[in-house]
Design an enzyme around this catalytic site. Structure first.
Site, PDB file in Angstrom:
ATOM      1  N   HIS A  17       1.042  -1.420   0.037  1.00 23.54           N
ATOM      2  CA  HIS A  17       0.320  -0.228   0.490  1.00 23.54           C
ATOM      3  C   HIS A  17       0.563   1.265   0.213  1.00 23.54           C
ATOM      4  O   HIS A  17       0.677   2.277  -0.586  1.00 23.54           O
ATOM      5  CB  HIS A  17      -0.790   0.023   1.221  1.00 23.54           C
ATOM      6  CG  HIS A  17      -1.631  -0.750   1.329  1.00 23.54           C
ATOM      7  ND1 HIS A  17      -2.257  -1.309   2.076  1.00 23.54           N
ATOM      8  CD2 HIS A  17      -2.898  -1.110   0.634  1.00 23.54           C
ATOM      9  CE1 HIS A  17      -2.895  -2.550   2.348  1.00 23.54           C
ATOM     10  NE2 HIS A  17      -3.531  -2.563   1.368  1.00 23.54           N
ATOM     11  N   LYS A  41     -18.653  -6.170   7.458  1.00 19.42           N
ATOM     12  CA  LYS A  41     -17.071  -7.460   7.375  1.00 19.42           C
ATOM     13  C   LYS A  41     -16.980  -7.166   8.618  1.00 19.42           C
ATOM     14  O   LYS A  41     -16.744  -5.879   9.462  1.00 19.42           O
ATOM     15  CB  LYS A  41     -16.271  -6.101   6.351  1.00 19.42           C
ATOM     16  CG  LYS A  41     -16.029  -7.094   5.617  1.00 19.42           C
ATOM     17  CD  LYS A  41     -15.227  -6.133   3.856  1.00 19.42           C
ATOM     18  CE  LYS A  41     -13.861  -6.402   4.282  1.00 19.42           C
ATOM     19  NZ  LYS A  41     -12.789  -5.949   2.506  1.00 19.42           N
ATOM     20  N   ARG A  90      -1.384  -5.845  -8.677  1.00 17.14           N
ATOM     21  CA  ARG A  90      -0.793  -7.044  -8.778  1.00 17.14           C
ATOM     22  C   ARG A  90      -0.674  -8.341  -9.274  1.00 17.14           C
ATOM     23  O   ARG A  90       0.375  -8.948  -9.625  1.00 17.14           O
ATOM     24  CB  ARG A  90      -0.849  -7.707  -6.743  1.00 17.14           C
ATOM     25  CG  ARG A  90      -0.957  -6.579  -5.860  1.00 17.14           C
ATOM     26  CD  ARG A  90      -1.375  -7.440  -4.969  1.00 17.14           C
ATOM     27  NE  ARG A  90      -2.285  -7.189  -4.041  1.00 17.14           N
ATOM     28  CZ  ARG A  90      -3.533  -7.371  -3.312  1.00 17.14           C
ATOM     29  NH1 ARG A  90      -3.073  -7.427  -2.281  1.00 17.14           N
ATOM     30  NH2 ARG A  90      -4.903  -6.524  -3.626  1.00 17.14           N
ATOM     31  N   SER A 128      -2.621  -8.037   2.029  1.00 13.47           N
ATOM     32  CA  SER A 128      -3.277  -7.703   4.111  1.00 13.47           C
ATOM     33  C   SER A 128      -4.023  -9.370   4.198  1.00 13.47           C
ATOM     34  O   SER A 128      -3.647  -9.411   5.603  1.00 13.47           O
ATOM     35  CB  SER A 128      -4.811  -6.743   4.181  1.00 13.47           C
ATOM     36  OG  SER A 128      -4.114  -5.483   4.372  1.00 13.47           O
TER      37      SER A 128
HETATM   38  P1  ADP Z   1      -9.653  -3.427  -0.100  1.00 11.22           P
HETATM   39  O1  ADP Z   1     -10.380  -3.942   0.907  1.00 11.22           O
HETATM   40  O2  ADP Z   1     -10.668  -2.697  -0.864  1.00 11.22           O
HETATM   41  O3  ADP Z   1      -9.080  -4.734  -0.482  1.00 11.22           O
HETATM   42  P2  ADP Z   1      -7.406  -3.261   0.872  1.00 11.22           P
HETATM   43  O4  ADP Z   1      -6.711  -2.863   1.833  1.00 11.22           O
HETATM   44  O5  ADP Z   1      -6.682  -4.783   0.546  1.00 11.22           O
HETATM   45  O6  ADP Z   1      -8.907  -3.148   0.057  1.00 11.22           O
HETATM   46  O7  ADP Z   1      -6.222  -2.511  -0.288  1.00 11.22           O
HETATM   47  C1  ADP Z   1      -6.316  -1.639  -0.962  1.00 11.22           C
HETATM   48  C2  ADP Z   1      -5.266  -0.808  -2.296  1.00 11.22           C
HETATM   49  O8  ADP Z   1      -4.538  -1.245  -2.344  1.00 11.22           O
HETATM   50  C3  ADP Z   1      -5.867  -2.042  -3.822  1.00 11.22           C
HETATM   51  O9  ADP Z   1      -6.154  -1.398  -4.743  1.00 11.22           O
HETATM   52  C4  ADP Z   1      -5.499  -3.256  -3.453  1.00 11.22           C
HETATM   53  O10 ADP Z   1      -5.098  -3.970  -5.318  1.00 11.22           O
HETATM   54  C5  ADP Z   1      -3.776  -2.274  -3.560  1.00 11.22           C
HETATM   55  N1  ADP Z   1      -3.069  -3.256  -2.500  1.00 11.22           N
HETATM   56  C6  ADP Z   1      -2.771  -4.112  -1.841  1.00 11.22           C
HETATM   57  N2  ADP Z   1      -1.622  -4.606  -2.108  1.00 11.22           N
HETATM   58  C7  ADP Z   1      -0.840  -4.546  -2.632  1.00 11.22           C
HETATM   59  C8  ADP Z   1      -0.075  -4.890  -3.418  1.00 11.22           C
HETATM   60  N3  ADP Z   1       1.083  -5.601  -2.046  1.00 11.22           N
HETATM   61  N4  ADP Z   1       0.827  -3.668  -3.648  1.00 11.22           N
HETATM   62  C9  ADP Z   1       0.323  -2.578  -4.650  1.00 11.22           C
HETATM   63  N5  ADP Z   1      -1.310  -2.583  -4.698  1.00 11.22           N
HETATM   64  C10 ADP Z   1      -1.887  -3.207  -3.537  1.00 11.22           C
END
Ligand code: ADP
Length: 151
Positions: A17, A41, A90, A128
């Site tokens: 992130h 959620k 990703r 995450s």
């Molecule tokens: P959500 O609850 O929408 O799944 P996340 O908190 O998991 O959101 O992720 C928010 C954003 O960060 C999304 O666009 C996701 O694709 C991006 N993201 C998460 N992990 C990575 C990573 N390792 N590299 C690049 N982008 C990421």
């Protein structure tokens, strides 16, 4: 004013992130890292904790601020006058999912544009979900977390 929302659960924020936000900083006047609250959620970390981590991680970035919102992300963007949404990609399954959401958001958000940054190879395996599994299994998640965060 070029304003982008980077929405997510950030449960917890990972190095992946952080990389996306830092790479997007030169592209926008302001980036709002926004924690979406979905009452149906189940989260591992409480909202206050997730926000506190985000504020700590981006404390040195004057053009990045942290917020939270309920309801549709597209509506939140309109409320705060943000014309762009920022997302990270990703892999192909991220793409399939994000493509549909982005097309929907363009309609629901009345022209709202989504900007995608492809994850750097060093971060494309980080999610995450995986980090939560490691934490629940009492493993060391620090290789996937920004240094400001200690779990
Ligand atoms: P959500 O609850 O929408 O799944 P996340 O908190 O998991 O959101 O992720 C928010 C954003 O960060 C999304 O666009 C996701 O694709 C991006 N993201 C998460 N992990 C990575 C990573 N390792 N590299 C690049 N982008 C990421």
């Amino acid at each position: 004013m070029r304003k982008a929302v980077f929405p997510g659960s950030f449960d917890p924020i990972t190095s992946g992130h952080v990389d996306i936000v830092k790479r997007a900083v030169p592209l926008f006047d302001e980036i709002i890292v926004a924690v979406g609250i979905n009452s149906s959620k189940k989260y591992l970390f409480p909202l206050e904790q997730r926000i506190a981590w985000l504020e700590k991680v981006f404390a040195d970035q004057p053009n990045v601020r942290v917020d939270s919102y309920e309801g549709l992300t597209a509506h939140y963007c309109r409320e705060i006058n943000a014309g762009y949404m920022l997302r990270g990609l990703r892999n192909a399954s991220d793409f399939d999912y994000e493509k549909t959401i982005s097309q929907l958001n363009s309609i629901v958000g009345d022209g709202l544009e989504t900007l995608f940054l492809i994850s750097r190879p060093a971060y494309s395996h980080i999610s995450s979900t995986i980090v939560r599994e490691i934490i629940k299994g009492k493993g060391d998640a620090s290789p996937f977390l920004p240094p400001e965060i200690e779990i």
